[in-house]
Write an enzyme that holds these catalytic residues in place. Sequence first.
Site, mmCIF file in Angstrom:
data_model
loop_
_atom_site.group_PDB
_atom_site.id
_atom_site.type_symbol
_atom_site.label_atom_id
_atom_site.label_comp_id
_atom_site.label_asym_id
_atom_site.label_seq_id
_atom_site.Cartn_x
_atom_site.Cartn_y
_atom_site.Cartn_z
ATOM 1 N N MET A 133 2.068 -2.109 -1.287
ATOM 2 C CA MET A 133 2.637 -1.140 -2.368
ATOM 3 C C MET A 133 1.580 -1.378 -3.839
ATOM 4 O O MET A 133 1.846 -0.665 -4.547
ATOM 5 C CB MET A 133 3.977 -0.969 -2.547
ATOM 6 C CG MET A 133 4.743 -0.909 -1.449
ATOM 7 S SD MET A 133 4.382 0.733 -0.625
ATOM 8 C CE MET A 133 5.312 0.563 0.805
ATOM 9 N N ILE A 179 -2.223 -1.355 -5.663
ATOM 10 C CA ILE A 179 -3.452 -0.831 -5.231
ATOM 11 C C ILE A 179 -4.430 -2.089 -5.896
ATOM 12 O O ILE A 179 -4.358 -2.743 -6.810
ATOM 13 C CB ILE A 179 -3.914 0.382 -6.384
ATOM 14 C CG1 ILE A 179 -3.150 1.595 -5.926
ATOM 15 C CG2 ILE A 179 -5.287 0.770 -6.458
ATOM 16 C CD1 ILE A 179 -2.987 2.760 -6.724
ATOM 17 N N HIS A 194 -1.255 4.524 5.855
ATOM 18 C CA HIS A 194 -0.477 5.446 5.129
ATOM 19 C C HIS A 194 0.597 6.323 5.616
ATOM 20 O O HIS A 194 -0.060 7.092 6.901
ATOM 21 C CB HIS A 194 -1.707 6.237 4.341
ATOM 22 C CG HIS A 194 -0.927 7.116 2.986
ATOM 23 N ND1 HIS A 194 -0.659 6.551 1.978
ATOM 24 C CD2 HIS A 194 -0.607 8.142 3.032
ATOM 25 C CE1 HIS A 194 -0.184 7.580 1.408
ATOM 26 N NE2 HIS A 194 -0.117 8.537 1.788
ATOM 27 N N THR A 243 7.796 -3.912 9.441
ATOM 28 C CA THR A 243 7.808 -3.351 10.757
ATOM 29 C C THR A 243 6.447 -3.392 11.224
ATOM 30 O O THR A 243 6.245 -3.351 12.704
ATOM 31 C CB THR A 243 8.590 -1.983 10.966
ATOM 32 O OG1 THR A 243 7.959 -1.285 10.416
ATOM 33 C CG2 THR A 243 10.099 -2.284 10.645
ATOM 34 N N ASN A 244 5.374 -3.076 10.405
ATOM 35 C CA ASN A 244 4.167 -2.821 11.136
ATOM 36 C C ASN A 244 3.368 -4.287 11.449
ATOM 37 O O ASN A 244 2.709 -4.434 12.219
ATOM 38 C CB ASN A 244 3.328 -1.810 10.155
ATOM 39 C CG ASN A 244 3.462 -0.415 10.123
ATOM 40 O OD1 ASN A 244 3.416 0.050 11.318
ATOM 41 N ND2 ASN A 244 4.348 0.123 9.406
HETATM 42 C C1 GAR Z 1 4.575 2.184 6.230
HETATM 43 O O1 GAR Z 1 5.407 3.496 6.310
HETATM 44 C C2 GAR Z 1 3.642 2.440 5.424
HETATM 45 O O2 GAR Z 1 2.879 3.408 5.975
HETATM 46 C C3 GAR Z 1 3.926 2.500 4.265
HETATM 47 O O3 GAR Z 1 4.789 1.958 3.792
HETATM 48 C C4 GAR Z 1 5.588 1.603 4.809
HETATM 49 C C5 GAR Z 1 5.656 0.063 5.059
HETATM 50 O O4 GAR Z 1 6.510 -0.247 6.266
HETATM 51 N N1 GAR Z 1 2.605 2.302 3.308
HETATM 52 C C6 GAR Z 1 2.526 3.201 2.104
HETATM 53 O O5 GAR Z 1 3.298 3.905 1.592
HETATM 54 C C7 GAR Z 1 1.142 2.812 1.444
HETATM 55 N N2 GAR Z 1 0.740 3.789 0.602
HETATM 56 P P1 GAR Z 1 7.046 -1.784 7.057
HETATM 57 O O6 GAR Z 1 7.044 -2.578 5.701
HETATM 58 O O7 GAR Z 1 8.051 -1.591 7.651
HETATM 59 O O8 GAR Z 1 5.624 -2.149 7.768
#
Ligand code: GAR
Length: 194
Positions: free
Chosen positions: A82, A84, A99, A12-13
């Site tokens: 996800m 590192i 984050h 989504t990001n």
């Molecule tokens: C987001 O909430 C991001 O902040 C988190 O994963 C999600 C991905 O959402 N990131 C972490 O937890 C990294 N430590 P998305 O795939 O819908 O963009």
Amino acid sequence: MKLVVLASGEGTNLQAIIDAINSKILENISIEYVISDNPEAYALKRAKKYGINTILISKSNMREILYRHFKLVDLVVLAGFMKILPPELIEDNKIINLHPSLLPLFGGKGMFGLRVHRAVIESGMKVSGATVHFVTADVDAGPIIMQECVPVDPYDTPESLQEKVHKVEQRILIKSIQIIERGNYKIEGKKVIY
Ligand code: GAR
């Protein structure tokens, strides 16, 4: 400014960045590659829909592929990635991470996705939020570019809190990319000043 976006899940990001480019909220910016460690990542489907090059990495080729592609772009965006990053791939001020908490709270190894929101709820905190920061060798501890809060309500579940955080993280991610593209910021120790 050329970007590579790394994403492991929904994307989504990634979609927010694509939309901001298409609507010219982000100008002079292109996504050159979307890289994922997860063949099922919906982020890959989103990228393909817009004709963006997609690359799938595995444990054995991750280091080499990332090294090669990081060299081809100006900014690396970890948008729900996800894994590192190996420390030798980390270049100062070239990689940003999103984050889903108010760092330095609820970060570090093992803190990702719903686990973060579960830990926030269990802690009794009344606010949570999202952070965009530069990536350094210390996990989730690099200079903070931008943060935004959301309230934690008494009956929030990890899923409902995640939904609220999602809304603010898209906004601060786009704003952070704009700040970096304009280049009018400086880093003093842990502080990003703009
Ligand atoms: C987001 O909430 C991001 O902040 C988190 O994963 C999600 C991905 O959402 N990131 C972490 O937890 C990294 N430590 P998305 O795939 O819908 O963009």
